[in-house]
Structures are given as C-alpha cells and as structure tokens.
Design a protein around this motif. Structure first.
Motif, short mmCIF file in Angstrom:
data_model
loop_
_atom_site.label_atom_id
_atom_site.label_comp_id
_atom_site.label_asym_id
_atom_site.label_seq_id
_atom_site.Cartn_x
_atom_site.Cartn_y
_atom_site.Cartn_z
N HIS A 134 19.96 41.95 90.85
CA HIS A 134 18.81 41.07 90.37
C HIS A 134 17.71 41.55 89.57
O HIS A 134 17.82 43.48 89.41
CB HIS A 134 17.94 40.70 91.35
N SER A 135 16.93 40.50 88.68
CA SER A 135 16.16 41.70 87.64
C SER A 135 14.75 40.53 87.32
O SER A 135 15.25 39.55 87.75
CB SER A 135 17.16 41.89 86.51
N TYR A 136 14.68 40.81 86.64
CA TYR A 136 12.81 40.21 86.20
C TYR A 136 13.28 40.37 84.51
O TYR A 136 13.06 41.67 84.19
CB TYR A 136 11.24 40.37 86.44
N ASP A 137 13.18 39.03 84.12
CA ASP A 137 13.10 38.84 82.61
C ASP A 137 11.82 37.98 82.00
O ASP A 137 11.45 36.98 83.45
CB ASP A 137 14.48 38.77 81.31
N SER A 138 11.36 37.99 80.13
CA SER A 138 11.00 36.84 80.30
C SER A 138 9.51 36.89 81.26
O SER A 138 8.99 35.38 81.59
CB SER A 138 11.03 35.98 80.13
N VAL A 139 8.22 37.56 82.09
CA VAL A 139 7.83 37.47 82.44
C VAL A 139 6.72 37.25 82.18
O VAL A 139 6.46 37.73 80.52
CB VAL A 139 7.71 38.79 83.74
N ASN A 140 5.47 36.54 83.06
CA ASN A 140 4.37 36.05 81.86
C ASN A 140 3.39 35.94 83.22
O ASN A 140 3.28 34.97 83.86
CB ASN A 140 4.26 34.05 81.19
N ASP A 141 2.58 37.55 82.89
CA ASP A 141 1.61 36.50 84.43
C ASP A 141 1.74 36.87 85.23
O ASP A 141 1.13 36.31 86.38
CB ASP A 141 0.24 35.63 84.00
N LEU A 142 3.00 37.02 85.47
CA LEU A 142 3.64 36.63 87.21
C LEU A 142 3.34 37.76 87.69
O LEU A 142 3.26 38.65 88.12
CB LEU A 142 5.74 37.47 87.11
N VAL A 143 2.51 37.53 89.22
CA VAL A 143 2.32 38.11 90.50
C VAL A 143 2.87 37.93 91.54
O VAL A 143 2.86 36.99 92.00
CB VAL A 143 0.51 37.72 90.50
N LEU A 144 3.15 38.87 92.14
CA LEU A 144 4.60 38.59 93.68
C LEU A 144 3.71 39.83 93.97
O LEU A 144 3.83 40.91 94.24
CB LEU A 144 6.21 38.37 92.80
N ASP A 145 4.57 39.55 95.59
CA ASP A 145 4.94 40.06 96.40
C ASP A 145 6.06 41.02 97.19
O ASP A 145 6.85 39.30 97.35
CB ASP A 145 3.84 39.92 98.51
#
Length: 289
Positions: free
Chosen positions: A72-83
């Motif tokens: 998996h990967s993360y893209d086009s993030v906008n203030d993405l907050v996660l645990d």
C-alpha cells in the motif's frame, strides 16, 4: 520491488506484540509492505490510500486492516492525521480467536470500513494507554499492551460498519449518517438538500462540519469517490470509456474525460494504457480521449 518495513524498526523488543505509530500528519509515502499486520484509524484530513493497486479515498472515521504482504501507499494527502496500530499475531499469548474480531483475509472491501463517532472517542482513549505501554520492554507492559490491543479490537468490532447504508447508525451521528448515505448511493446523484430534510439536519451546518473534519467539501468528496472507482474500472475491466463514466455517475462521457484529465493529468485512455498498453486502443471508445 516495494520497500519492506521490518519488525525491528518498530517494536521495542521481540516479545512486544503491538506498537503504535502516530502520523500527524501522514505524508505521501511510496508503495511498501510490512513484516507485520496493521490497523489504521484516520482521525482528520483526507488522501488517497492505494491498497494492492486499488485506490481508496480516505478521510476521518475511516479504518482499514493491512495483512502481512499487502502492498500500500499514500498519495494526494491533505492534512491527513492517522494512527498505525502494528501487531504480530504470532506474539499474542492470550489465546483469543482473532478471526472473530478482524475482517476475513479475502474481504474485497477491506478499505471501506468506517468507525462511528462514538467508536472513535472510545478508541482514542485506549490508544493513549496502548502507545505508552507498547514503548516499554518489561513483561508486565508486554502483557498490558496485548490486553489493551484486545480492548481496542473489541471496540472496533462493535463500532465499525460498512458505509453502504446497510447498518443503522446511532441517532445524532451526523457525519456517519452522511457518509453512509453518500456511499450507499453508488452511481446515483446524491441530493444533499433532501438528505438534510429527511434527517432534520441543517444543510449549512452539515457542510461546515464535513469540511472541518475532512478538509474538503461534500461535493469534492463525492467527486473523488467517483474518480477512485473510475481508476479501478479502467485498470481492471474492459468497459468502454462511456460505460466507465456511466457506472461512476457521469451522464456525459466527454465531461467525465475532462474531469478525469484535470484531476489526474492523464486522459482515461492514457490512464488505462499505463496498465494495458496492448489492449488500450481496442477497449477504448472510438473518439473518446
């Protein structure tokens, strides 16, 4: 080959079964795999989560499970907050049947679970304790970390749902009701005014709440859901461009192509060609971009 994250980099000892990695915010991150399993809870913001080559739009309240070997990967993030809650099933000692709590491995909708507002509040309280204990290495902390993880898993099992309208949600959880209604509509147009009238909600207040929690407007959220589905269909199906547009809620295939190109930088045909270069010309609609 994707990057593989090892256990030694995240767990304080070979005995500790759980670790918590806060991402405040989560940056874009290239494709990678883990030598452990993972639960991710999204607290705020939005972004694209690409799981095993399938893109999913994620925002506050979303929860997903990653198995060892998933890419998996993360893209086009906008203030993405996660645990990220990392865990090694082979290190558990309580003897609990985890299959009762975690979704089955062949679940196709593994990225579409959501957590109710009440569930998010309960989970956050447990995570504070779990993060503290999982950094230690003594035997009591190892046992307590596993017990806290079990408590978290039980909370997630009780309060998670698939956002397709198939499960009744507690009254008053406005954001949960809205997301469930939007995702339950599929390719049909979503009437926000009618939804607010039926649920006795303030349309203006709901728009403000949604933007505050997700970092995007309701209309942008709907459009991103449509585009995620379009990307998946273009990659995995032989549908003509016009069919893809219709299945994703676009009445006009030309307008769909304009929107898709603006958002991705590629025409639908060019996007498909990245994955099926030989057959792209055959299965694309004549005259479609």
């Amino acid at each position: 080959m994707p990057l593989i994250l090892s256990r030694d980099d995240y767990f304080p000892s070979p005995a500790m079964p759980v670790a918590v990695a806060e991402r405040m915010p989560q940056p874009s991150f290239p494709p990678h795999q883990h030598a452990f399993e993972e639960i991710v809870i999204v607290w705020r913001g939005n972004g694209l989560h690409v799981l095993n080559d399938r893109p999913w739009l994620i925002t506050c309240g979303d929860i997903f499970y990653l198995r060892e070997g998933d890419c998996h990967s993360y893209d086009s993030v906008n203030d993405l907050v996660l645990d990220n809650i990392l865990f090694c099933p082979d290190r558990f000692t309580l003897g609990f049947d985890w299959n009762e709590l975690l979704p089955p491995r062949d679940l196709d909708q593994s990225a579409s679970w959501r957590l109710t507002t009440r569930g998010m509040a309960l989970a956050r309280g447990v995570l504070v304790q779990l993060e503290r204990e999982s950094r230690k290495t003594d035997r009591l902390s190892v046992q307590l970390a596993e017990a806290l993880f079990l408590q978290l898993a039980l909370i997630l099992r009780r309060h998670r749902y698939v956002a397709d309208g198939s499960r009744a949600l507690p009254e008053g959880e406005q954001l949960d009701l809205l997301v469930a209604a939007i995702q339950g509509h599929g390719s049909r147009p979503f009437d926000l005014t009618l939804f607010c009238q039926q649920n006795r909600l303030s349309e203006r207040g709901l728009k403000q709440l949604f933007r505050q929690q997700t970092g995007m407007s309701i209309g942008h959220y709907i459009r991103q859901l449509q585009l995620c589905q379009a990307k998946y269909l273009l990659r995995t199906s032989s549908c003509l461009i016009g069919e893809v547009a219709a299945r994703c809620g676009f009445d006009d295939s030309n307008y769909f192509s304009v929107v898709f190109t603006r958002e991705t930088g590629l025409t639908p045909s060019a996007w498909r060609q990245r994955f099926h270069p030989a057959s792209s010309a055959i299965i694309s609609e004549a005259g479609a971009p």
